[in-house]
Design a protein around this motif. Structure first.
Motif, short mmCIF file in Angstrom:
data_model
loop_
_atom_site.label_atom_id
_atom_site.label_comp_id
_atom_site.label_asym_id
_atom_site.label_seq_id
_atom_site.Cartn_x
_atom_site.Cartn_y
_atom_site.Cartn_z
N ALA A 57 0.84 -1.21 0.00
CA ALA A 57 0.00 0.00 0.00
C ALA A 57 0.87 1.26 0.00
CB ALA A 57 -0.93 -0.01 1.20
N ALA A 58 1.92 1.26 0.80
CA ALA A 58 2.82 2.42 0.84
C ALA A 58 3.48 2.64 -0.51
CB ALA A 58 3.87 2.24 1.94
N GLY A 64 1.97 6.58 -6.88
CA GLY A 64 0.87 7.43 -7.31
C GLY A 64 1.19 8.91 -7.15
N LEU A 65 1.80 9.27 -6.02
CA LEU A 65 2.17 10.67 -5.80
C LEU A 65 3.24 11.13 -6.77
CD1 LEU A 65 2.19 10.83 -1.89
CD2 LEU A 65 0.57 11.94 -3.44
N ILE A 70 4.54 14.21 -11.66
CA ILE A 70 5.17 14.26 -12.98
C ILE A 70 4.14 14.63 -14.07
CG2 ILE A 70 6.23 12.85 -14.79
CD1 ILE A 70 7.70 11.34 -12.54
N PHE A 71 2.96 14.03 -14.00
CA PHE A 71 2.01 14.17 -15.10
C PHE A 71 0.94 15.23 -14.88
CE2 PHE A 71 3.48 9.70 -15.52
CZ PHE A 71 4.13 9.87 -16.73
#
Length: 74
Positions: A57-58, A64-65, A70-71
């Motif tokens: 999960a971490a 994801g962060l 970046i995007f």
């Protein structure tokens, strides 16, 4: 009377010494870190599944962060 005062002072000093030793032990960062490490190792050895789920999960959150940073158009 003097013996009573002396014994009271002696008992109070002994209690104070025990209290200060307990405080010193709690504030010893190196010792506390070692005890925490041992508890974590024992916990992982007894049941690694929650640790694996937590690590996964971490990792998902961090990836994801990073992808969001970046995007994103900000």
């Amino acid at each position: 009377m003097s013996d009573t005062v002396a014994s009271t002072v002696s008992a109070t000093r002994a209690r104070l010494e025990q209290t200060l030793d307990a405080i010193d032990e709690k504030l010893d960062v190196k010792k506390q870190a070692g005890e925490l490490t041992e508890r974590v190792k024992t916990s992982y050895q007894q049941n690694p599944v929650p640790w694996i789920i937590g690590a996964t999960a971490a990792t998902v959150v961090v990836v994801g962060l990073v992808a969001w940073a970046i995007f994103s158009d900000d």
